[in-house]
Design a protein around this motif. Structure first.
Motif, mmCIF file in Angstrom:
data_model
loop_
_atom_site.group_PDB
_atom_site.id
_atom_site.type_symbol
_atom_site.label_atom_id
_atom_site.label_comp_id
_atom_site.label_asym_id
_atom_site.label_seq_id
_atom_site.Cartn_x
_atom_site.Cartn_y
_atom_site.Cartn_z
ATOM 1 N N LEU A 150 0.826 -1.209 0.000
ATOM 2 C CA LEU A 150 0.000 0.000 0.000
ATOM 3 C C LEU A 150 0.863 1.263 0.000
ATOM 4 O O LEU A 150 0.603 2.203 -0.743
ATOM 5 C CB LEU A 150 -0.925 0.014 1.219
ATOM 6 C CG LEU A 150 -2.134 -0.892 1.182
ATOM 7 C CD1 LEU A 150 -2.845 -0.886 2.527
ATOM 8 C CD2 LEU A 150 -3.082 -0.449 0.072
ATOM 9 N N GLN A 151 1.899 1.272 0.843
ATOM 10 C CA GLN A 151 2.766 2.443 0.908
ATOM 11 C C GLN A 151 3.530 2.616 -0.397
ATOM 12 O O GLN A 151 3.750 3.737 -0.845
ATOM 13 C CB GLN A 151 3.738 2.337 2.093
ATOM 14 C CG GLN A 151 4.393 3.640 2.446
ATOM 15 C CD GLN A 151 3.399 4.685 2.919
ATOM 16 O OE1 GLN A 151 2.644 4.456 3.857
ATOM 17 N NE2 GLN A 151 3.384 5.833 2.274
ATOM 18 N N GLY A 152 3.913 1.515 -1.026
ATOM 19 C CA GLY A 152 4.587 1.583 -2.318
ATOM 20 C C GLY A 152 3.681 2.146 -3.397
ATOM 21 O O GLY A 152 4.117 2.947 -4.228
ATOM 22 N N LEU A 153 2.413 1.744 -3.388
ATOM 23 C CA LEU A 153 1.454 2.289 -4.345
ATOM 24 C C LEU A 153 1.270 3.793 -4.135
ATOM 25 O O LEU A 153 1.204 4.565 -5.106
ATOM 26 C CB LEU A 153 0.107 1.569 -4.238
ATOM 27 C CG LEU A 153 0.065 0.146 -4.772
ATOM 28 C CD1 LEU A 153 -1.245 -0.538 -4.392
ATOM 29 C CD2 LEU A 153 0.242 0.140 -6.281
ATOM 30 N N ALA A 154 1.208 4.200 -2.871
ATOM 31 C CA ALA A 154 1.080 5.635 -2.576
ATOM 32 C C ALA A 154 2.300 6.399 -3.098
ATOM 33 O O ALA A 154 2.161 7.459 -3.714
ATOM 34 C CB ALA A 154 0.918 5.845 -1.069
ATOM 35 N N ARG A 155 3.479 5.845 -2.878
ATOM 36 C CA ARG A 155 4.683 6.518 -3.366
ATOM 37 C C ARG A 155 4.710 6.544 -4.891
ATOM 38 O O ARG A 155 5.101 7.549 -5.484
ATOM 39 C CB ARG A 155 5.951 5.848 -2.846
ATOM 40 C CG ARG A 155 7.201 6.561 -3.408
ATOM 41 C CD ARG A 155 8.484 5.988 -2.960
ATOM 42 N NE ARG A 155 8.724 6.325 -1.572
ATOM 43 C CZ ARG A 155 9.829 5.992 -0.935
ATOM 44 N NH1 ARG A 155 10.771 5.303 -1.554
ATOM 45 N NH2 ARG A 155 10.010 6.323 0.321
ATOM 46 N N TYR A 156 4.322 5.452 -5.512
ATOM 47 C CA TYR A 156 4.325 5.389 -6.972
ATOM 48 C C TYR A 156 3.398 6.457 -7.559
ATOM 49 O O TYR A 156 3.760 7.160 -8.500
ATOM 50 C CB TYR A 156 3.908 3.999 -7.452
ATOM 51 C CG TYR A 156 4.162 3.788 -8.925
ATOM 52 C CD1 TYR A 156 5.415 3.396 -9.374
ATOM 53 C CD2 TYR A 156 3.163 4.005 -9.858
ATOM 54 C CE1 TYR A 156 5.668 3.208 -10.719
ATOM 55 C CE2 TYR A 156 3.399 3.818 -11.211
ATOM 56 C CZ TYR A 156 4.659 3.422 -11.636
ATOM 57 O OH TYR A 156 4.901 3.260 -12.969
ATOM 58 N N ILE A 157 2.212 6.584 -6.990
ATOM 59 C CA ILE A 157 1.254 7.588 -7.463
ATOM 60 C C ILE A 157 1.816 8.996 -7.264
ATOM 61 O O ILE A 157 1.726 9.849 -8.150
ATOM 62 C CB ILE A 157 -0.108 7.411 -6.761
ATOM 63 C CG1 ILE A 157 -0.762 6.108 -7.229
ATOM 64 C CG2 ILE A 157 -1.023 8.607 -7.000
ATOM 65 C CD1 ILE A 157 -1.948 5.661 -6.402
ATOM 66 N N ARG A 158 2.423 9.238 -6.115
ATOM 67 C CA ARG A 158 3.019 10.557 -5.867
ATOM 68 C C ARG A 158 4.177 10.834 -6.820
ATOM 69 O O ARG A 158 4.332 11.961 -7.307
ATOM 70 C CB ARG A 158 3.479 10.652 -4.417
ATOM 71 C CG ARG A 158 2.332 10.778 -3.440
ATOM 72 C CD ARG A 158 2.822 10.921 -2.007
ATOM 73 N NE ARG A 158 1.721 11.146 -1.112
ATOM 74 C CZ ARG A 158 1.407 10.369 -0.079
ATOM 75 N NH1 ARG A 158 2.150 9.301 0.197
ATOM 76 N NH2 ARG A 158 0.371 10.660 0.680
ATOM 77 N N ASN A 159 5.003 9.817 -7.078
ATOM 78 C CA ASN A 159 6.109 9.995 -8.015
ATOM 79 C C ASN A 159 5.595 10.248 -9.432
ATOM 80 O O ASN A 159 6.166 11.065 -10.163
ATOM 81 C CB ASN A 159 7.034 8.773 -8.011
ATOM 82 C CG ASN A 159 7.953 8.744 -6.820
ATOM 83 O OD1 ASN A 159 8.254 9.769 -6.217
ATOM 84 N ND2 ASN A 159 8.407 7.559 -6.458
ATOM 85 N N LEU A 160 4.553 9.558 -9.811
ATOM 86 C CA LEU A 160 3.958 9.763 -11.135
ATOM 87 C C LEU A 160 3.441 11.202 -11.265
ATOM 88 O O LEU A 160 3.679 11.875 -12.275
ATOM 89 C CB LEU A 160 2.833 8.751 -11.363
ATOM 90 C CG LEU A 160 2.227 8.686 -12.749
ATOM 91 C CD1 LEU A 160 3.282 8.320 -13.792
ATOM 92 C CD2 LEU A 160 1.098 7.663 -12.766
ATOM 93 N N HIS A 161 2.775 11.671 -10.235
ATOM 94 C CA HIS A 161 2.268 13.051 -10.221
ATOM 95 C C HIS A 161 3.413 14.047 -10.322
ATOM 96 O O HIS A 161 3.350 15.008 -11.101
ATOM 97 C CB HIS A 161 1.443 13.284 -8.948
ATOM 98 C CG HIS A 161 0.905 14.660 -8.826
ATOM 99 N ND1 HIS A 161 1.553 15.648 -8.126
ATOM 100 C CD2 HIS A 161 -0.223 15.224 -9.327
ATOM 101 C CE1 HIS A 161 0.857 16.762 -8.190
ATOM 102 N NE2 HIS A 161 -0.242 16.533 -8.918
#
Length: 171
Positions: A150-161
């Protein structure tokens, strides 16, 4: 976008709550170790259970703190090149390297889950005089993997943004 931001914040808050709760385990570890030292050296009566107890709670302690450590960028990076990049450059590099992270965490989730279920089916215990059950501890592996995922998905989304917009802190 507001719902996504709230979802990402909920993931952060979940891992912060888990970390704050689990961090109290260190008090138990210290207390049992002090108890063992007193029993061993003052009363010449070492315990049979303290080493195994601490052994069993150290693993879950570190596993459950992994997602929070990931959230605050506390894990080790090779900063020779990465440290010199702009935040946007770091986000782009992370977007390319995170599939490896997701592969590892998914394997940890799948095989850790199988490992835990197998231990439960045999009611696995340590082979010692105390013989505590091990299967509850092994169930921490897939739980910790899910939190890390879950934390990795959150980071991935933030990095994509960040990679797309060039703006930090939007999510």
């Amino acid at each position: 976008m507001n719902a996504l931001k709230k979802c990402l914040q909920a993931i952060d808050m979940l891992n912060l709550w888990v970390a704050k709760t689990v961090s109290w385990v260190v008090v138990v570890i210290i207390a049992t170790t002090v108890y063992e030292v007193i029993m061993r050296y003052l009363f010449n009566a070492p315990t049979k259970w303290v080493f195994e107890f601490n052994y069993l709670i150290h693993g879950p302690y570190f596993l459950l703190l992994g997602a929070y450590t990931f959230a605050i960028n506390g894990h080790v990076n090779v900063d020779i090149i990465y440290g010199r990049l702009s935040p946007r450059g770091k986000a782009i590099v992370d977007l390319f390297t995170m599939p490896l992270f997701f592969f590892f965490v998914l394997m940890m989730l799948v095989y850790g889950g199988r490992f835990a279920l197998n231990a439960l089916s045999f009611h696995e215990r340590l082979s010692s005089a105390w013989a505590p059950p091990v299967y509850p501890v092994k169930f921490v592996i897939p739980v910790a993997a899910a939190l890390l995922l879950l934390q990795g998905l959150a980071r991935y989304i933030r990095n994509l943004h960040l990679a797309i917009t060039g703006r930090e802190g939007g999510l």
